[in-house]
Design a protein around this motif. Structure first.
Motif, PDB file in Angstrom:
ATOM      1  N   GLU A 323       0.713  -1.178   0.100  1.00 58.25           N
ATOM      2  CA  GLU A 323      -0.026   0.113  -0.203  1.00 58.25           C
ATOM      3  C   GLU A 323       0.794   1.354  -0.137  1.00 58.25           C
ATOM      4  O   GLU A 323       0.291   2.358   0.066  1.00 58.25           O
ATOM      5  CB  GLU A 323      -0.871  -0.224   1.156  1.00 58.25           C
ATOM      6  N   GLY A 324       1.975   1.192   0.038  1.00 60.85           N
ATOM      7  CA  GLY A 324       3.024   2.171  -0.296  1.00 60.85           C
ATOM      8  C   GLY A 324       3.566   2.820   1.279  1.00 60.85           C
ATOM      9  O   GLY A 324       3.575   4.176   1.263  1.00 60.85           O
ATOM     10  N   LYS A 325       3.232   1.992   2.235  1.00 61.94           N
ATOM     11  CA  LYS A 325       3.483   2.528   3.827  1.00 61.94           C
ATOM     12  C   LYS A 325       4.988   1.912   3.905  1.00 61.94           C
ATOM     13  O   LYS A 325       5.455   0.894   3.459  1.00 61.94           O
ATOM     14  CB  LYS A 325       2.407   2.308   4.712  1.00 61.94           C
ATOM     15  N   MET A 326       5.237   2.350   5.216  1.00 63.47           N
ATOM     16  CA  MET A 326       6.342   1.546   6.036  1.00 63.47           C
ATOM     17  C   MET A 326       5.671   0.307   6.418  1.00 63.47           C
ATOM     18  O   MET A 326       4.588  -0.056   6.741  1.00 63.47           O
ATOM     19  CB  MET A 326       6.619   2.340   7.325  1.00 63.47           C
TER      20      MET A 326
ATOM     21  N   ALA B  38      13.141  15.314  -5.429  1.00 63.00           N
ATOM     22  CA  ALA B  38      12.143  14.096  -6.231  1.00 63.00           C
ATOM     23  C   ALA B  38      10.928  13.849  -5.382  1.00 63.00           C
ATOM     24  O   ALA B  38       9.995  13.342  -5.677  1.00 63.00           O
ATOM     25  CB  ALA B  38      13.285  13.028  -6.471  1.00 63.00           C
ATOM     26  N   LEU B  39      11.480  13.636  -4.045  1.00 63.46           N
ATOM     27  CA  LEU B  39      10.611  13.049  -2.792  1.00 63.46           C
ATOM     28  C   LEU B  39       9.299  14.137  -2.981  1.00 63.46           C
ATOM     29  O   LEU B  39       8.044  13.654  -2.689  1.00 63.46           O
ATOM     30  CB  LEU B  39      10.961  12.676  -1.775  1.00 63.46           C
ATOM     31  N   ARG B  40       9.575  15.554  -2.769  1.00 66.36           N
ATOM     32  CA  ARG B  40       8.826  16.532  -2.573  1.00 66.36           C
ATOM     33  C   ARG B  40       7.783  16.428  -4.008  1.00 66.36           C
ATOM     34  O   ARG B  40       6.610  16.528  -4.163  1.00 66.36           O
ATOM     35  CB  ARG B  40       9.379  18.015  -2.955  1.00 66.36           C
ATOM     36  N   LEU B  46       1.598  12.627  -6.195  1.00 63.25           N
ATOM     37  CA  LEU B  46       0.504  11.493  -5.859  1.00 63.25           C
ATOM     38  C   LEU B  46      -0.292  11.959  -4.658  1.00 63.25           C
ATOM     39  O   LEU B  46      -1.068  10.856  -4.383  1.00 63.25           O
ATOM     40  CB  LEU B  46       1.322  10.169  -5.433  1.00 63.25           C
ATOM     41  N   GLY B  47      -0.118  13.061  -4.146  1.00 57.71           N
ATOM     42  CA  GLY B  47      -1.121  13.539  -3.030  1.00 57.71           C
ATOM     43  C   GLY B  47      -0.888  12.677  -1.845  1.00 57.71           C
ATOM     44  O   GLY B  47      -1.520  12.502  -1.007  1.00 57.71           O
ATOM     45  N   ILE B  48       0.490  12.164  -1.553  1.00 60.63           N
ATOM     46  CA  ILE B  48       0.779  11.429  -0.402  1.00 60.63           C
ATOM     47  C   ILE B  48       1.815  12.397   0.347  1.00 60.63           C
ATOM     48  O   ILE B  48       2.706  13.107  -0.184  1.00 60.63           O
ATOM     49  CB  ILE B  48       1.513  10.238  -0.763  1.00 60.63           C
ATOM     50  N   PRO B  49       1.430  12.568   1.632  1.00 62.49           N
ATOM     51  CA  PRO B  49       2.213  13.399   2.592  1.00 62.49           C
ATOM     52  C   PRO B  49       3.707  13.000   2.434  1.00 62.49           C
ATOM     53  O   PRO B  49       4.048  12.035   2.466  1.00 62.49           O
ATOM     54  CB  PRO B  49       1.577  13.161   4.018  1.00 62.49           C
ATOM     55  N   GLY B  55       9.187   8.252   5.601  1.00 55.89           N
ATOM     56  CA  GLY B  55       9.173   7.128   6.383  1.00 55.89           C
ATOM     57  C   GLY B  55       9.438   6.072   5.632  1.00 55.89           C
ATOM     58  O   GLY B  55      10.379   5.171   5.910  1.00 55.89           O
ATOM     59  N   VAL B  56       8.897   5.897   4.313  1.00 57.21           N
ATOM     60  CA  VAL B  56       9.320   4.702   3.436  1.00 57.21           C
ATOM     61  C   VAL B  56      10.582   4.937   2.998  1.00 57.21           C
ATOM     62  O   VAL B  56      11.479   3.696   3.124  1.00 57.21           O
ATOM     63  CB  VAL B  56       8.059   4.999   2.223  1.00 57.21           C
ATOM     64  N   ALA B  57      11.125   6.040   2.617  1.00 53.66           N
ATOM     65  CA  ALA B  57      12.424   6.185   2.172  1.00 53.66           C
ATOM     66  C   ALA B  57      13.603   5.720   3.129  1.00 53.66           C
ATOM     67  O   ALA B  57      14.789   5.310   3.051  1.00 53.66           O
ATOM     68  CB  ALA B  57      12.838   7.626   1.770  1.00 53.66           C
TER      69      ALA B  57
END
Lengths: 628, 157
Positions: A323-326, B38-40, B46-49, B55-57
């Motif tokens: 889902e694209g999360k941690m 790039a992350l920004r 994508l409209g993802i915070p 966090g993912v990175a």
């Protein structure tokens, strides 16, 4: 489009058994790491240069990784020669042998006199049994029963036709003519349990997902094989990708899902590429897509690549990752079968579990349940690695004893004594040599303080330190802890500090008690399966090897010679034959002497790298307590 | 970083499942790290915070916020490799490259990293360089392997 099984089968048989000489190279990752690509290129070049009319083909892993690179040579209608440890130099000899129809004996591992197609029971006999030994009778292969890995090393993973020629997609055709309930019943009857570690009955899992309300459902293949020491899933994906696709499609039909996702770790680039090609071919031939086999059932499979997080092998973390999360786990319930990917009912099984589905559907749950023990049915693939003579992937019926696996198949541990076998990865434990006759199944391993896990079996000899092994695993889990719950995040850190102290010879006896209490607390309190099982390597080594911990603490001595501050190496005069091999490998020139006379080791120069210890065939290098 | 390139990568990933992972994976591959801009941009498109992307990175081992070297040397620290001498391989690599695991050489040629398991346990201990796996290694093999790789690449690091 309607899949054309018979013409694919014909095409596949022509490719498997062509009317000219066929030379096949095992080109899975383990083969490549041993030099299979150089061998493959050398074969292509030789064949081209000599203008030979023969096929040079690719196959996956034949299982006997110790003997890689493996090359098979097959004359039409004749037994297949299998050569081991092939180097480009041997390629010339093989080619000359092909031309003169007189194959070399050098490095001949054995000959294959018969191929059996598990799914259909058909046999392809190749006559002329004279002379050489049969590969099937090689102690490494003899006790094996291949179900999940039935096609690995036989077919070209890039050819759907060869998969079909070995009975592929017959199970899907059969399943789509049945009701989903009938399929689930068959899987229930088989007694198949999750091969990824949990051991939950697969049929029950499917039943939950089927009964969960909702129009959109998912099936997921967990190919995030993160347990260090296990690589059967990689081997199946690289060697027989269609069995996973077929299993997933059957599972999708049974639970009512139309989308399948394979979550594959990015450390397996060849597996990902092989899967992509397999999906493409399955789509082109009508095994994936709309209205499969005219049943009205539609199914698609996507690949999502993992990005290197061990915890994503846990199913709720895996879902978060897609889902694209941690990849943080969430408490269960709700189970993924009720609320999984994007909140929809989701069924997750691992690669090996899916690979067992087509044979179960074709041959029946009863057939599968006829193998194994009371509560552990069928076969299991183990990665037999570590300090063992025959490294490789072995598939045996559940209930096979450790002795059979380690000694009969694995050939034992050589000159050094067998000390322990680690099963189940970071969630598992170390089983001591005294339990060598343990039958291997889910229950027995759990009773012994280890687990089945995904099937890693790391064999260790007398020079493995059990405290160091425990520290190794806690380092692993501490680093891979997602950090969401405190017992795992902080508890593993504290355990690691204690273990570091013990390995450095700075611990006192109360530290051992603290370590044990901490381990038990984490086991009880962590959020997910990974955290709860993180202390297992500590608990199992404390159970069987407590005296080794105590030696580190009381005597400041590492009896196995691993923890560098806590031992010295010396050469036992009476055992030394004066061969000088230790002196040759010593990077410090710390060992001196004359041939046929006992050698001497200079403590001041020694960095305790153990090169000599691992080299000496006479066990003349001894581990002794350090001088203070 | 080139905005058009990032936009192209985003456009390539229309799938719902695993979209973030796919996009960040491609960016990492192209730039050998995830540039902040790039992350920004991904966050906006994508409209993802941005916090979620950060966090993912930082959660996954494959992503990095600072550039990795041209060549990635991964030392497998799986169980079989550990007991067969992975630590000794790491030590000699660290000495040879004069960096610690997790670091990149000053000239940006090599990054040395420890990985969990490459799944080649039967050939332990193993390392991989830019995806090519070398098995059954002894510490004394390391200089040859590195020299071979430099030669192959014609780089004079």
């Amino acid at each position: 489009m309607m899949p054309d099984l018979s013409s694919l089968c014909r095409k596949g048989l022509e490719a498997l058994y062509p009317d000219k000489v066929k030379i096949t190279v095992g080109r899975a990752t383990c083969g490549r790491a041993s030099g299979a690509e150089e061998v493959y290129q050398a074969l292509l070049a030789e064949v081209k240069e000599r203008g030979l009319d023969c096929t040079v083909a690719t196959t996956g892993c034949l299982g006997f990784c110790q003997e890689e690179p493996l090359v098979c040579v097959q004359f039409p209608g004749k037994p297949r020669y299998v050569y081991s440890r092939v180097r480009p130099e041997l390629v010339k000899e093989i080619i000359v042998g092909v031309i003169n129809q007189n194959m070399p004996r050098k490095r001949l591992l054995g000959k294959v006199f018969e191929d059996e197609v598990l799914i259909t029971g058909e046999k392809v006999k190749m006559d002329d049994r004279s002379g050489d030994r049969s590969l099937a009778e090689n102690p490494f292969y003899l006790p094996q029963v291949k179900v999940a890995t039935r096609n690995c090393g036989y077919i070209d993973p890039g050819s759907i036709a060869e998969y079909v020629a070995r009975g592929g997609y017959l199970a899907l055709q059969k399943a789509l003519a049945q009701t989903p309930e009938e399929i689930i019943q068959e899987v229930l009857e088989s007694g198949l349990r999750g091969r990824g570690g949990g051991g939950f009955p697969t049929g029950k899992k499917w039943d939950f997902a089927r009964k969960s309300p909702g129009g959109v459902k998912y099936v997921i293949c967990n190919a995030d094989e993160g347990d260090p020491g296990a690589y059967m899933d990689r081997s199946i994906l690289e060697g027989d990708p269609h069995t996973v696709l077929e299993g997933m499609t059957i599972g999708g039909y049974a639970i009512g899902a139309h989308t399948g996702i394979i979550y594959c770790r990015a450390e397996y680039p060849l597996a990902v590429a092989t899967l992509r090609e397999a999906i493409k071919q399955a789509e082109e031939n009508g095994f994936l897509g709309d209205d499969i086999f005219g049943s009205g059932f539609s199914f698609r499979i996507e690949i999502v690549e993992g990005r290197g997080a061990f915890v994503c092998g846990e199913e709720t973390a895996l879902i978060a990752s897609i889902e694209g999360k941690m990849g943080e786990p969430s408490p269960r319930p709700p189970f993924p079968a009720e609320r999984g990917l994007w909140g929809k009912p989701t069924n997750i099984n691992n690669v090996e579990t899916w690979a067992n589905i087509p044979p179960i559907i074709m041959k029946g749950g009863k057939w599968f349940a006829g193998m194994g023990t009371e509560n552990s049915k069928g076969t299991k693939v183990f990665a037999l690695v570590g300090d063992i003579k025959n490294n490789g992937l072995v598939e045996v019926p559940m209930g096979t004893t450790l002795r059979q696996i380690i000694y009969d198949i694995g050939g034992g541990t050589g000159v050094f004594d067998f000390k322990a076998v680690q099963t189940g990865g970071p969630s598992g434990g170390c089983i001591p040599a005294s339990l060598i006759d343990l039958p291997v199944d889910y229950e027995e391993l759990t009773k012994a303080g280890a687990i089945m896990g995904s099937g890693g079996m790391v064999v260790m000899n007398e020079h493995a330190c059990m405290v160091d092994v425990a520290r190794f695993f806690i380092t692993f889990t501490q680093d891979e802890s997602c950090g969401k719950c405190l017992p795992c995040r902080e508890g593993t850190r504290q355990m690691l500090e204690l273990l570091n102290k013990i390995c450095a010879g700075k611990a006192e006896m109360p530290d051992l008690e603290l370590l044990e209490n901490l381990a038990l607390a984490i086991k009880d309190a962590a959020l997910c399966g990974l955290g709860q099982t993180a202390p297992s390597p500590v608990l199992s080594t404390l159970k069987y090897f407590r005296e080794e911990y105590e030696a580190h603490i009381r005597e400041k001595f590492c009896p196995s010679g691993v923890c560098r501050e806590l031992f010295e190496l010396t050469i036992a005069e009476e055992a030394c034959r004066g061969c000088g091999r230790c002196a040759e490998v010593c990077p410090q020139q710390a060992i001196t002497g004359q041939r046929k006379q006992p050698y001497r080791l200079d403590q001041d120069r020694c960095i305790r790298c153990r090169a000599c210890l691992n080299t000496c065939r006479h066990k003349a290098i001894k581990v002794v307590p350090p001088r203070r | 970083m080139n905005v058009t390139e990032i936009e192209e990568i985003i456009a390539r990933h229309q799938e719902v499942d695993g979209r973030v992972s796919g996009i960040l994976g491609d960016i990492q591959k192209k730039y050998r790290y995830l540039p902040e801009e790039a992350l920004r941009l991904v966050s906006k498109k994508l409209g993802i915070p941005l916090t979620q992307l950060y966090g993912v990175a930082t959660f996954y081992a494959a992503f990095s916020l600072s550039p990795k070297g041209e060549h990635l040397i991964s030392v497998c620290h799986g169980t079989a490799c550990h007991i067969r001498g992975a630590v000794q391989l790491s030590e000699i690599l660290e000495k040879k490259l004069q960096i610690k695991e997790g670091e990149t050489t000053k000239d940006g040629k090599f990054t040395l990293e420890a990985v969990r398991c490459l799944g080649c346990c039967s050939l332990a201990p193993v390392i991989s360089i830019d995806g090519k796996t070398f098995g059954r290694l002894k510490p004394e093999d390391i200089p040859g392997v590195i020299a071979g790789w430099k030669e192959r690449d014609n780089c004079d690091a």
